[in-house]
Structures are given as structure tokens and as C-alpha cells.
Design a protein around this motif. Sequence first.
Motif, PDB file in Angstrom:
ATOM      1  N   ALA A  77      37.386  49.406  27.872  1.00  0.00           N
ATOM      2  CA  ALA A  77      36.465  49.238  26.569  1.00  0.00           C
ATOM      3  C   ALA A  77      36.044  47.692  26.485  1.00  0.00           C
ATOM      4  O   ALA A  77      35.133  47.577  26.475  1.00  0.00           O
ATOM      5  CB  ALA A  77      37.190  49.650  25.490  1.00  0.00           C
ATOM      6  N   ALA A  78      36.904  46.820  26.768  1.00  0.00           N
ATOM      7  CA  ALA A  78      36.428  45.354  26.828  1.00  0.00           C
ATOM      8  C   ALA A  78      35.403  44.943  28.106  1.00  0.00           C
ATOM      9  O   ALA A  78      34.593  44.403  27.698  1.00  0.00           O
ATOM     10  CB  ALA A  78      37.706  44.360  26.908  1.00  0.00           C
ATOM     11  N   ALA A  79      35.664  45.642  29.133  1.00  0.00           N
ATOM     12  CA  ALA A  79      34.768  45.372  30.223  1.00  0.00           C
ATOM     13  C   ALA A  79      33.391  46.126  29.986  1.00  0.00           C
ATOM     14  O   ALA A  79      32.422  45.613  30.194  1.00  0.00           O
ATOM     15  CB  ALA A  79      35.141  46.030  31.534  1.00  0.00           C
ATOM     16  N   GLY A  80      33.524  47.332  29.411  1.00  0.00           N
ATOM     17  CA  GLY A  80      32.160  47.958  29.196  1.00  0.00           C
ATOM     18  C   GLY A  80      31.355  47.294  28.078  1.00  0.00           C
ATOM     19  O   GLY A  80      30.352  47.189  28.131  1.00  0.00           O
ATOM     20  N   SER A 123      27.483  39.964  30.410  1.00  0.00           N
ATOM     21  CA  SER A 123      27.655  39.045  31.860  1.00  0.00           C
ATOM     22  C   SER A 123      26.805  39.795  32.840  1.00  0.00           C
ATOM     23  O   SER A 123      26.842  39.202  34.076  1.00  0.00           O
ATOM     24  CB  SER A 123      29.120  39.269  32.250  1.00  0.00           C
ATOM     25  N   HIS A 124      26.426  41.029  32.633  1.00  0.00           N
ATOM     26  CA  HIS A 124      25.628  41.759  33.883  1.00  0.00           C
ATOM     27  C   HIS A 124      26.360  41.704  35.011  1.00  0.00           C
ATOM     28  O   HIS A 124      26.216  41.606  36.347  1.00  0.00           O
ATOM     29  CB  HIS A 124      24.353  41.128  33.993  1.00  0.00           C
ATOM     30  N   THR A 125      27.757  41.952  34.865  1.00  0.00           N
ATOM     31  CA  THR A 125      28.647  41.922  35.940  1.00  0.00           C
ATOM     32  C   THR A 125      29.383  43.410  36.199  1.00  0.00           C
ATOM     33  O   THR A 125      29.303  44.159  35.181  1.00  0.00           O
ATOM     34  CB  THR A 125      29.933  41.013  35.513  1.00  0.00           C
ATOM     35  N   PRO A 126      29.544  43.738  37.372  1.00  0.00           N
ATOM     36  CA  PRO A 126      30.041  45.217  37.491  1.00  0.00           C
ATOM     37  C   PRO A 126      31.257  45.352  36.696  1.00  0.00           C
ATOM     38  O   PRO A 126      31.940  44.369  36.727  1.00  0.00           O
ATOM     39  CB  PRO A 126      30.227  45.101  39.205  1.00  0.00           C
ATOM     40  N   LEU A 127      31.481  46.548  36.404  1.00  0.00           N
ATOM     41  CA  LEU A 127      32.871  46.839  35.511  1.00  0.00           C
ATOM     42  C   LEU A 127      33.818  46.781  36.417  1.00  0.00           C
ATOM     43  O   LEU A 127      34.791  46.199  35.958  1.00  0.00           O
ATOM     44  CB  LEU A 127      32.624  48.590  35.252  1.00  0.00           C
ATOM     45  N   SER A 128      34.124  46.948  37.764  1.00  0.00           N
ATOM     46  CA  SER A 128      35.290  46.482  38.686  1.00  0.00           C
ATOM     47  C   SER A 128      35.532  44.956  38.615  1.00  0.00           C
ATOM     48  O   SER A 128      36.755  44.725  38.580  1.00  0.00           O
ATOM     49  CB  SER A 128      34.973  47.087  40.221  1.00  0.00           C
ATOM     50  N   ASP A 129      34.426  43.975  38.568  1.00  0.00           N
ATOM     51  CA  ASP A 129      34.616  42.673  38.555  1.00  0.00           C
ATOM     52  C   ASP A 129      35.239  42.282  36.988  1.00  0.00           C
ATOM     53  O   ASP A 129      36.168  41.480  37.014  1.00  0.00           O
ATOM     54  CB  ASP A 129      33.609  41.928  38.827  1.00  0.00           C
ATOM     55  N   LEU A 130      34.592  43.115  35.972  1.00  0.00           N
ATOM     56  CA  LEU A 130      35.112  42.567  34.714  1.00  0.00           C
ATOM     57  C   LEU A 130      36.634  43.108  34.556  1.00  0.00           C
ATOM     58  O   LEU A 130      37.558  42.455  33.852  1.00  0.00           O
ATOM     59  CB  LEU A 130      34.318  43.493  33.614  1.00  0.00           C
ATOM     60  N   MET A 131      37.045  44.227  35.399  1.00  0.00           N
ATOM     61  CA  MET A 131      38.243  44.670  35.285  1.00  0.00           C
ATOM     62  C   MET A 131      39.341  43.729  35.782  1.00  0.00           C
ATOM     63  O   MET A 131      40.324  43.478  35.275  1.00  0.00           O
ATOM     64  CB  MET A 131      38.375  45.976  35.740  1.00  0.00           C
ATOM     65  N   ARG A 132      38.938  43.297  37.046  1.00  0.00           N
ATOM     66  CA  ARG A 132      39.582  42.197  37.640  1.00  0.00           C
ATOM     67  C   ARG A 132      39.775  41.034  36.918  1.00  0.00           C
ATOM     68  O   ARG A 132      40.862  40.420  36.861  1.00  0.00           O
ATOM     69  CB  ARG A 132      38.985  41.703  38.940  1.00  0.00           C
ATOM     70  N   HIS A 133      38.565  40.489  36.145  1.00  0.00           N
ATOM     71  CA  HIS A 133      38.897  39.233  35.121  1.00  0.00           C
ATOM     72  C   HIS A 133      39.747  39.544  34.174  1.00  0.00           C
ATOM     73  O   HIS A 133      40.661  38.461  33.843  1.00  0.00           O
ATOM     74  CB  HIS A 133      37.483  39.259  34.640  1.00  0.00           C
TER      75      HIS A 133
END
Length: 277
Positions: A172-175, A181-191
Motif C-alpha cells: 500500500a505504501a509503495a502504491g 516518485s514515478h518509481t517501479p513498484l518493485s523498487d519501492l518495495m525494495r526501498h
Amino acid sequence: MKLPAFLGGRRSKSSATPASDKGKLPFVAERLPEVAYNDNPIIERLVFICGLHRSGTTLLERMLTSQYEVSYLRATVPESEGQHMQSVYAAGLEFGGAGLFAFSQDMQRQLSDLLSDPKECRERILKEWSRFVVGDSATLIEKSPPNLTKIDWLRSVFPGSRFVIMTRDPRAAAGATRKWSHTPLSDLMRHWDRAHAIALQEMRDEDCATIRYEDLCDDPQGEIERIATFLDLTERDRSQQLEERHASLTNSNAKYLKMHGTTRYGAGAWQNFGYAV
């Protein structure tokens, strides 16, 4: 560079302040005309709210300041975050901003360099924050997303502080962060994983408490009272009115979880906070 909507407020002339240039700020912090400030605040204890963007930290801060005797910061910067009201350490925006700052080695190096004189850091930060303090309490509550990755540093600079780590389902936070950020969800999950892994290494039972966005939505009063008890806060005789956007509390995770489809992310720091993703 055009700023995302969430970064509203007034920018200074320099939009890319180097981490080493501590005399500049990414935003010009000014007092709000409708706010009654304390012109001579006495701050003896700090409470830091730690949590990524879109995790509910602003909501938590507003609920605590509404119901309990604490001082807090208000200014013409994003969500009145203290990181934008001081010039000692660079704000998260200078290290990539939402969805990126936890990866920055430069941010950690800057903090390490500043520990050569923690007393000076404390005095300078409090001096700069003092202009924006609201309330008469000697306990000041402050929230900024990068707090999540600098608990040890804040503990060294402000001895006796307490920390509230707020989490939200990483999907949810990534979405919710993606539109900024216009960053891929996978990268936001990594963050999310990286930021919370740092926090887990620095958390201590004696001065850190955790709260989940989902639990706050399910039991607002119970969770707020639990955190207030941990922080040794005194209830106000009369609660302050919450902003309209926080007056009604609804869990909005579902619309963001759909963005991930059937993707499973497996093991990660999220497991330590009760999330299976």
C-alpha cells in the motif's frame, strides 16, 4: 525541475542543495499566519515519529497533538516536517526523496560526519526549530520520513528521546508513493525493505514503540492511548480540532494492493512488522 504536488510550499532559489552545503535549505520555512506560536519555547524532550511517506505519520502526529499535551512544529513546508526547518542536516529530498532516500550512502556519511559534535547539532537544530514551535509543553513531537533511517543519530544528538515507528503494508505504501516518485513498484518495495531494515537495527525496546496504520484504523482510540502511555503524555483538558482530512479515519489500502496484482515479494523486513506480502 517541476516538483510533485506533495512537495508544495515555497522553494528557495537553489533547488539542488549539495549535502555538504549545510547553510541552505530546499524550502523556505515561514510561519503560518493563522497559528499561535510560542516565542520562548523550553524544550527538554523530543519525540520523533518515524515512517515512510504515505505510511500515516502525519495522521498519527495530528492525532497525538490534538489529544495530548505536547508541543509541535508548524510552518509553510510539506506537512510541517522538521527536516525542512533546519540547516544542520540535508533533508531527504536532497538524497532522492520519496522512495529513494534510504538507499543513499551520502546521507549516512553526512550524519556520521555530524556526530563529531552532537551538542552543537542539538543546539543549532533546536534554535532553528524554536521559531516554529506551537504549545507550552517541554516535550516536542517531530515527524519527518527520513527519521526512520536515522534513529541512532537522533538518539545521540537528542539523548532521552523516544521514537514511534509507524508502518503500513509495504504494498500500500509503495502504491501510494508511486504517483510522487514515478518509481517501479518493485523498487519501492525494495526501498521499504531497506528503510525498515535500518530501523530494525537501531530500535531499542526502552525508547522505541511501533504502530501499524492498519491497527490505527481498526482501533484509533486504543492505539493512540497505547502510544501516549509509552510516551508518558498527559491528555489535554480539551482536545483540539483535527483537520478535516483527518477527522474521518478509513483504511485505504485496498486500492493500492490491487496495483500489485498476484505478485508475491517473499521474505523481507516487513515480516518483522507482521506483514506477509
